[in-house]
Design a protein around this motif. Structure first.
Motif, PDB file in Angstrom:
ATOM      1  N   SER A  91     -26.777  -6.511 -23.762  1.00  0.00           N
ATOM      2  CA  SER A  91     -26.430  -7.937 -23.782  1.00  0.00           C
ATOM      3  C   SER A  91     -25.245  -8.245 -24.695  1.00  0.00           C
ATOM      4  O   SER A  91     -24.599  -9.279 -24.520  1.00  0.00           O
ATOM      5  CB  SER A  91     -27.640  -8.772 -24.190  1.00  0.00           C
ATOM      6  OG  SER A  91     -28.072  -8.421 -25.486  1.00  0.00           O
TER       7      SER A  91
ATOM      8  N   ARG B  98     -25.590 -12.706 -16.582  1.00  0.00           N
ATOM      9  CA  ARG B  98     -26.680 -11.734 -16.715  1.00  0.00           C
ATOM     10  C   ARG B  98     -27.787 -12.027 -15.714  1.00  0.00           C
ATOM     11  O   ARG B  98     -28.179 -13.168 -15.522  1.00  0.00           O
ATOM     12  CB  ARG B  98     -27.272 -11.802 -18.117  1.00  0.00           C
ATOM     13  CG  ARG B  98     -28.416 -10.822 -18.310  1.00  0.00           C
ATOM     14  CD  ARG B  98     -29.289 -11.034 -19.516  1.00  0.00           C
ATOM     15  NE  ARG B  98     -28.615 -11.373 -20.723  1.00  0.00           N
ATOM     16  CZ  ARG B  98     -29.254 -11.671 -21.848  1.00  0.00           C
ATOM     17  NH1 ARG B  98     -30.569 -11.657 -21.904  1.00  0.00           N
ATOM     18  NH2 ARG B  98     -28.587 -12.000 -22.928  1.00  0.00           N
TER      19      ARG B  98
ATOM     20  N   TYR C 290     -25.357  -7.116 -14.551  1.00  0.00           N
ATOM     21  CA  TYR C 290     -24.436  -8.244 -14.678  1.00  0.00           C
ATOM     22  C   TYR C 290     -23.630  -8.396 -13.401  1.00  0.00           C
ATOM     23  O   TYR C 290     -23.268  -7.408 -12.765  1.00  0.00           O
ATOM     24  CB  TYR C 290     -23.468  -8.027 -15.853  1.00  0.00           C
ATOM     25  CG  TYR C 290     -24.117  -8.275 -17.189  1.00  0.00           C
ATOM     26  CD1 TYR C 290     -24.115  -9.542 -17.756  1.00  0.00           C
ATOM     27  CD2 TYR C 290     -24.752  -7.248 -17.869  1.00  0.00           C
ATOM     28  CE1 TYR C 290     -24.726  -9.776 -18.974  1.00  0.00           C
ATOM     29  CE2 TYR C 290     -25.367  -7.473 -19.094  1.00  0.00           C
ATOM     30  CZ  TYR C 290     -25.344  -8.743 -19.634  1.00  0.00           C
ATOM     31  OH  TYR C 290     -25.961  -8.977 -20.845  1.00  0.00           O
TER      32      TYR C 290
ATOM     33  N   TYR D  51     -29.289  -4.864 -18.917  1.00  0.00           N
ATOM     34  CA  TYR D  51     -29.365  -5.845 -17.850  1.00  0.00           C
ATOM     35  C   TYR D  51     -28.264  -5.601 -16.825  1.00  0.00           C
ATOM     36  O   TYR D  51     -27.192  -5.082 -17.146  1.00  0.00           O
ATOM     37  CB  TYR D  51     -29.183  -7.263 -18.415  1.00  0.00           C
ATOM     38  CG  TYR D  51     -30.215  -7.630 -19.442  1.00  0.00           C
ATOM     39  CD1 TYR D  51     -31.412  -8.219 -19.064  1.00  0.00           C
ATOM     40  CD2 TYR D  51     -30.000  -7.365 -20.794  1.00  0.00           C
ATOM     41  CE1 TYR D  51     -32.368  -8.557 -20.003  1.00  0.00           C
ATOM     42  CE2 TYR D  51     -30.959  -7.695 -21.749  1.00  0.00           C
ATOM     43  CZ  TYR D  51     -32.134  -8.286 -21.349  1.00  0.00           C
ATOM     44  OH  TYR D  51     -33.079  -8.607 -22.275  1.00  0.00           O
TER      45      TYR D  51
END
Length: 189
Positions: A46, A57, A165, A163
């Motif tokens: 992040s 995200r 993206y 995550y």
């Protein structure tokens, strides 16, 4: 991150999109994503959000990064920041967690390919390398003769969720992607 391609392929397929995954060096991938040349990034920490403003995200962790130091030097028993000043360090360019470790270190080097780090370690041209556990495991599988001498140093330097993206031009896909990824991860368990 190759292990995440099937998951993301299924998620995109569920929401009606076919995807193609293209390998890029870490920094180039980020700059292409920021410029909208690429539509998405498989997985990032992040903290990338602080560097790039044109991304969104998908707020479901899809992987856990475990970053370690590795060595073939027998006298190094564990990772501590204090030992770094005594050794030559090599990391992957553009990998944020290891960049923080080697920044301002007078005897540090950065490479663009994980195999180059392993080669430098084998040749005695560096003392400690920094790689994600998954990356190093894959390298050692492909070079089994070297794995006997190389040791993972504990504790881990980084353990962080990662995550998926996407570029902001695709932000309308976020709710559908989050649901698809969440469902696929639940079914995996």
């Amino acid at each position: 991150m190759e292990s995440l391609i099937p998951l993301l392929s299924k998620a995109y397929k569920q929401i009606g999109h076919d995807v193609v995954f293209l390998p890029h060096p870490s920094n180039r991938s980020l700059s292409h994503l920021e410029d909208g040349i690429l539509d998405a990034e498989i997985a990032r920490l992040s903290v990338v959000e602080k560097k790039i403003g044109n991304i969104v995200r998908i707020n479901i962790p899809i992987h856990t990064l475990k970053g370690f130091a590795y060595t073939n030097r027998g006298e190094i028993e564990e990772y501590t920041p204090e030992i770094l000043g005594h050794y030559r360090l090599t990391s992957l360019r553009g990998v944020l967690w290891s960049d923080r470790v080697v920044t301002n270190h007078p005897r540090s080097n950065q490479m663009t390919q994980p195999a180059d780090l392993l080669r430098l370690l084998q040749e005695g041209r560096t003392d400690i390398i920094f790689l994600a556990e998954e990356t190093m495991d894959r390298l050692l599988e492909n070079h089994p003769a070297t794995s006997v001498k190389i040791r993972k140093l504990y504790p881990a330097i980084a353990i962080q969720p990662m995550y998926h993206y996407i570029h902001k031009k695709h932000r309308d896909l976020v709710p559908e992607l989050e649901k698809a990824i969440s469902d696929l991860l639940k079914n995996r368990k």
